[in-house]
Design a protein around this motif. Structure first.
Motif, PDB file in Angstrom:
ATOM      1  N   ARG A 183       0.819  -1.218   0.000  1.00 19.52           N
ATOM      2  CA  ARG A 183       0.000   0.000   0.000  1.00 19.52           C
ATOM      3  C   ARG A 183       0.852   1.267   0.000  1.00 19.52           C
ATOM      4  NH1 ARG A 183      -0.722  -1.790   5.352  1.00 19.52           N
ATOM      5  NH2 ARG A 183      -2.731  -2.682   4.798  1.00 19.52           N
ATOM      6  N   LYS A 184       0.260   2.337  -0.499  1.00 20.12           N
ATOM      7  CA  LYS A 184       0.868   3.656  -0.402  1.00 20.12           C
ATOM      8  C   LYS A 184       0.664   4.175   1.017  1.00 20.12           C
ATOM      9  CE  LYS A 184       2.030   4.017  -4.790  1.00 20.12           C
ATOM     10  NZ  LYS A 184       3.445   4.084  -5.233  1.00 20.12           N
TER      11      LYS A 184
ATOM     12  N   SER B  51       3.337  10.181   3.829  1.00 20.84           N
ATOM     13  CA  SER B  51       4.725  10.407   4.250  1.00 20.84           C
ATOM     14  C   SER B  51       4.893  10.504   5.761  1.00 20.84           C
ATOM     15  CB  SER B  51       5.251  11.686   3.591  1.00 20.84           C
ATOM     16  OG  SER B  51       5.285  11.540   2.187  1.00 20.84           O
TER      17      SER B  51
ATOM     18  N   ASP C  79       4.896   7.059   7.424  1.00 22.98           N
ATOM     19  CA  ASP C  79       5.796   6.055   6.856  1.00 22.98           C
ATOM     20  C   ASP C  79       7.091   6.022   7.673  1.00 22.98           C
ATOM     21  OD1 ASP C  79       7.621   4.581   5.279  1.00 22.98           O
ATOM     22  OD2 ASP C  79       6.589   5.155   3.441  1.00 22.98           O
TER      23      ASP C  79
END
Length: 355
Positions: A213-214, A217, A220
């Motif tokens: 998955r994305k 930012s 993450d």
């Protein structure tokens, strides 16, 4: 004198508060406040570097792990952990030992399958679940090391065939741990490490980058690692005070020395609860927390008069959480054993008055 038994934000060392207060006016003699210097300045970069260094030193963090200071509290980690570690077709194993564990597993359900492999909910979380089997096919096992509301603590971590993720918000740096036994540790600062505003994350690097998955930012871990906890403006003051507190822990002899003090404080207080006929503990003996001591009155009608006497004697923050009632004395690292003795004296005085 006030004796601060509040559950959080918790007590901080007096010398740390004095240093932090001075830095608010003039940080290290540079003529600027710690609150107004650039987070990209050499002065703050040195603070962050020292904070990371102290975490690694105090917890003996092995190679292959990254140390982050993030924002959003442990509650953001409830989502950030599965966002980064739980693929859509995978499952995670959770042990439900209290409210915060319950909130963590609810967040994880947005990202994949969650198996609650053990729970003590039926007893209002008066004990830590044991004798459960950890599924070898799960992505990770999530634990909560200490339960502030209920006064229970995981004194022995299970051997696990899968990476262990642990919320250590309320007992980080209170006892020695083997970081290598964990894939990821997270902890809000506001109990034993510093003020509210920053969250410590220690993560094994090899666990990251495996989901398809994305990930936004800010959420993450890899991006946060690549940017040294400074993808955006970090919580400068909270990190600074955390650094000071970690330095204080080191000056006390490190985590092992702090652990001995915490065990001594807990022994004194639990001893009085068991001895004093007006009070009784609320959770399983083997699971009693060395951080949050929960107890109740044998006669609930005496609770308000006892709290009144505590207030008169400078005993602050011992009213229990509404879901448990009674009393909760949080005896975090910075609380002196003299404060514990002060509480014990009040308990004994109250017992004498109510024979």
């Amino acid at each position: 004198m006030k004796h601060n038994f509040g559950a959080g934000p918790g007590i901080l060392p007096h010398e740390v508060l004095k240093q932090a207060a001075a830095a608010v006016v003039d940080f290290n003699g540079i003529g600027l406040s710690i609150l107004e210097i650039s987070h990209r300045s050499p002065e703050f970069e040195a603070v962050l570097d020292e904070a990371v260094k102290l975490v690694k030193e105090l917890l003996e963090v092995p190679e292959g792990y990254s140390v982050l200071f993030l924002q959003g509290g442990a509650s953001t980690q409830f989502a950030m952990v599965p966002y980064n570690l739980l693929a859509g077709n995978a499952k995670a194993a959770y042990v439900e030992s209290g409210v915060w564990a319950n909130k963590a597993l609810k967040e994880a359900k947005y990202f994949g399958q969650v198996d609650v492999i053990a729970t003590s909910k039926e007893s209002n979380f008066t004990y830590i679940p044991k004798d459960y089997e950890v599924p070898a096919d799960a992505a990770y096992l999530h634990l909560t090391s200490n339960n502030t509301i209920y006064g229970t603590q995981l004194h022995h971590f299970p051997k696990s065939p899968i990476p262990v993720v642990c919320d250590m918000s309320s007992d980080i740096f209170s006892r020695t741990i083997n970081v290598a036994d964990f894939g990821l540790i997270y902890a809000g600062a506001q109990k034993n490490m510093g003020p509210a505003g920053t969250t410590l994350v220690i993560v094994k690097d090899e666990l990251l980058g495996k989901v398809d998955r994305k990930i936004p930012s800010m959420l993450d871990y890899k991006i946060q690692i690549d940017n040294g906890s400074m993808y955006n403006t970090p919580p400068v003051f909270a990190i600074y005070v955390s650094m000071l507190t970690l330095a204080w822990v080191k000056s006390k002899g490190g985590v092992a020395a702090i652990q001995k003090e915490n065990e001594a404080k807990a022994k004194v207080l639990y001893g009085e609860i068991e001895r004093n006929p007006l009070f009784k503990p609320v959770c399983a003996t083997e699971d009693r927390s060395n951080m949050n001591v929960c107890f109740v009155m044998e006669n609930a009608e005496l609770e308000k008069p006892f709290l009144k006497l505590c207030d008169e004697r400078g005993i602050i923050g011992i009213k229990g959480h509404r879901s448990v009632g009674g009393f909760r004395a949080s005896i975090y690292n910075a609380l002196s054993i003299n404060s514990v003795y002060a509480l014990v004296e009040v308990m004994q005085e109250f017992a004498e008055k109510n024979k």
